[in-house]
Scaffold this motif. Structure first.
Motif, short mmCIF file in Angstrom:
data_model
loop_
_atom_site.label_atom_id
_atom_site.label_comp_id
_atom_site.label_asym_id
_atom_site.label_seq_id
_atom_site.Cartn_x
_atom_site.Cartn_y
_atom_site.Cartn_z
N GLY A 249 -5.12 -6.44 -3.72
CA GLY A 249 -5.68 -7.76 -3.50
C GLY A 249 -6.50 -7.90 -2.24
N ASP A 250 -6.88 -6.77 -1.62
CA ASP A 250 -7.69 -6.83 -0.40
C ASP A 250 -8.56 -5.57 -0.32
OD1 ASP A 250 -8.76 -6.96 2.18
OD2 ASP A 250 -6.96 -7.89 3.00
N ILE A 251 -9.86 -5.71 -0.57
CA ILE A 251 -10.76 -4.56 -0.59
C ILE A 251 -10.87 -3.89 0.77
CG2 ILE A 251 -12.88 -5.84 -0.06
CD1 ILE A 251 -14.27 -4.09 -2.22
N ASN A 252 -10.55 -4.63 1.84
CA ASN A 252 -10.63 -4.07 3.19
C ASN A 252 -9.61 -2.95 3.43
OD1 ASN A 252 -12.72 -5.82 4.07
ND2 ASN A 252 -11.21 -7.45 4.34
N ILE B 241 -9.02 0.06 -6.37
CA ILE B 241 -7.56 0.00 -6.23
C ILE B 241 -7.19 -1.05 -5.19
CG2 ILE B 241 -5.52 1.27 -5.48
CD1 ILE B 241 -6.86 3.80 -6.66
N ALA B 242 -7.89 -1.02 -4.04
CA ALA B 242 -7.60 -1.97 -2.97
C ALA B 242 -7.85 -3.41 -3.42
CB ALA B 242 -8.44 -1.64 -1.74
N ALA B 243 -8.94 -3.61 -4.14
CA ALA B 243 -9.32 -4.97 -4.55
C ALA B 243 -8.43 -5.52 -5.65
CB ALA B 243 -10.78 -4.98 -4.99
N HIS B 244 -8.13 -4.70 -6.66
CA HIS B 244 -7.47 -5.23 -7.85
C HIS B 244 -5.95 -5.03 -7.86
CE1 HIS B 244 -11.71 -4.52 -9.30
NE2 HIS B 244 -11.53 -5.80 -9.60
N ILE C 60 0.83 -1.20 0.00
CA ILE C 60 0.00 0.00 0.00
C ILE C 60 0.87 1.26 0.00
CG2 ILE C 60 -0.30 0.44 2.48
CD1 ILE C 60 -3.29 0.82 1.87
N MET C 61 2.08 1.14 0.53
CA MET C 61 2.99 2.29 0.51
C MET C 61 3.52 2.58 -0.90
SD MET C 61 2.78 3.60 3.41
CE MET C 61 4.07 4.84 3.30
#
Length: 443
Positions: A117-120, A111-114, A48-49
């Motif tokens: 790899g984690d929508i949370n 962006i988080a999901a794809h 995420i960074m």
């Protein structure tokens, strides 16, 4: 000249000492994260960074170079010139930030999901955007202070910010963590946001004390030449940072999948990335505290010498900068290499894969020279060449990462080999350009 050399050495010493303290805090911070969050959370955090790095490169990196360069040239022109630079930089930053942040905020779930790899982690992305907004103003005032030789203030602000971050993240993880990696990442980034207020407060107070007196804040005289120069530095410097960070981030986001093809599980891939970035890299990059300090102090001097046409002084500064970068490899990295496995086990309870420390030492030995060469070229107003060389090096690097990391015999070593080749090519191109420019200035 002796007085100026003494001032340079003093500022390098102050920033080096500050960076050493920051690295010590960073080690404690990573030890804490390893214990309380785990390597999988550290791997997710490093992914995420990458979004953070891309956003910073778009909004902040070019501004840093431009503000340091113009502040160094305007330091003898009085407080009004300094204030004009701040207003220009702040307005430009807000516009660029809004153009970047609004689409990311709207698309944060995708962006988080794809990509990650984690929508949370969508909440973490929103917090990252807030952190970047604050970091931009911190960097604006930090660059201003560096350009006007106020290294002590920047050192103090950094130490207090990082100390606050360690304490805040520690309290958040201990009191609110549920053991889930995604929640741990969110708490880590929330701590980053809160710690930004400490450094901004110190830098803003110093700015008001030194550059805003009486009613001078209401002065709004424009300087078209300064605006043009600012944009001429900002645009290529920003595109360079964007290109480098985008390629690096794409490669990092691809890395887990390429390692899975090589035989890793996703959990193993994230743990390997977290161990490398969160444990091995900080141990290898100990000399960066000196290299970064020297570059921050010498950049304004090179810029000033270039603007005044002081060829002999420019040659001396370039030579000393490159010698200093090489000295760190010989004096620190090489003697430390045989002990890194033991230090890693002692501090973190984890040892990276065999050979990782050796390859990282080679990589960062090249990078010390490479970032020093970029600093020299920035001072020489060669931002366009920096951009071209960065794109060439990063394309080669990303292609090699894609090809090598999926090989079962190379896996994580393929990533490190690709980085070494890409950074080495970029360094060769930079040094060639510097040599050509020095010949022109001597004519």
């Amino acid at each position: 000249m002796s007085g100026e050399n003494a001032a340079i050495k003093h500022n390098i010493f102050i920033l080096t000492l500050s960076n050493m303290v920051l690295q010590a805090i960073g080690f404690l911070y990573r030890m804490m994260l390893t214990k309380l969050a785990g390597t999988e959370a550290m791997g997710l955090n490093s992914l995420i960074m990458q979004i953070y790095s891309i956003a910073v490169s778009i909004t902040i990196s070019g501004m840093n170079v431009a503000v340091v360069t113009l502040a160094a040239r305007a330091s003898q022109s009085g407080e009004a010139a300094i204030r004009r630079i701040v207003r220009l930089a702040a307005k430009t930053y807000v516009v660029i930030y809004a153009a970047m942040a609004i689409p990311v905020l709207l698309l944060r779930k995708s962006i988080a999901a794809h990509l990650i790899g984690d929508i949370n982690l969508s909440t973490s992305i929103a917090l990252v955007l807030l952190c970047i907004f604050l970091t931009g103003f911190e960097n604006l005032f930090k660059s201003l202070h560096l350009g006007t030789n106020r290294a002590k203030t920047t050192a103090l602000s950094e130490i207090i910010e990082q100390s606050a971050r360690l304490v805040i993240v520690l309290l958040l993880l201990k009191s609110l963590s549920t053991g889930e990696s995604t929640r741990a990442v969110t708490l880590i980034i929330a701590g980053m946001v809160l710690s930004e207020f400490f450094s901004i407060g110190i830098l803003l107070t110093s700015y008001k004390k030194n550059y805003v007196r009486g009613n001078s804040i209401i002065e709004h005289k424009k300087d078209p030449s300064a605006s043009r120069t600012y944009l001429l530095i900002l645009a290529p410097a920003a595109f360079t940072a964007i290109a480098s960070t985008v390629f690096e981030s794409v490669a990092s986001l691809l890395l887990p999948g390429r390692l899975e093809i090589a035989g890793y599980t996703r959990s193993m891939a994230l743990a390997a990335i977290g161990t490398m970035n969160g444990i091995a890299v900080p141990l290898v990059t100990i000399p960066m505290c000196f290299v970064g300090a020297a570059n921050n102090v010498i950049l304004p001097k090179i810029s000033e010498s270039m603007s005044k046409g002081e060829s002999a002084k420019l040659h001396r500064l370039v030579k000393k900068s490159l010698i200093a970068a090489g000295a760190m490899v010989v004096l620190v990295n090489a003697p430390l290499l045989p002990f890194l496995n033991k230090i890693s086990m002692l501090c973190f309870g984890i040892v990276p894969a065999k050979g990782v420390f050796l390859l990282l030492t080679v990589k960062y030995g090249i990078i010390y020279y490479q970032i020093t060469s970029v600093m020299i070229m920035n001072g020489m107003m060669m931002q366009n060449k920096i951009l071209a060389h960065a794109v060439i090096g990063e394309i080669i690097q990303m292609l090699l990462i894609y090809l090598l990391c999926s090989n079962p015999f190379l896996h994580i070593y393929g990533y490190l080999a690709a980085m070494i080749i890409g950074e080495g090519l970029r360094l060769i191109l930079n040094l060639s350009a510097i040599q050509i420019m020095l010949r022109k200035t001597a004519e």
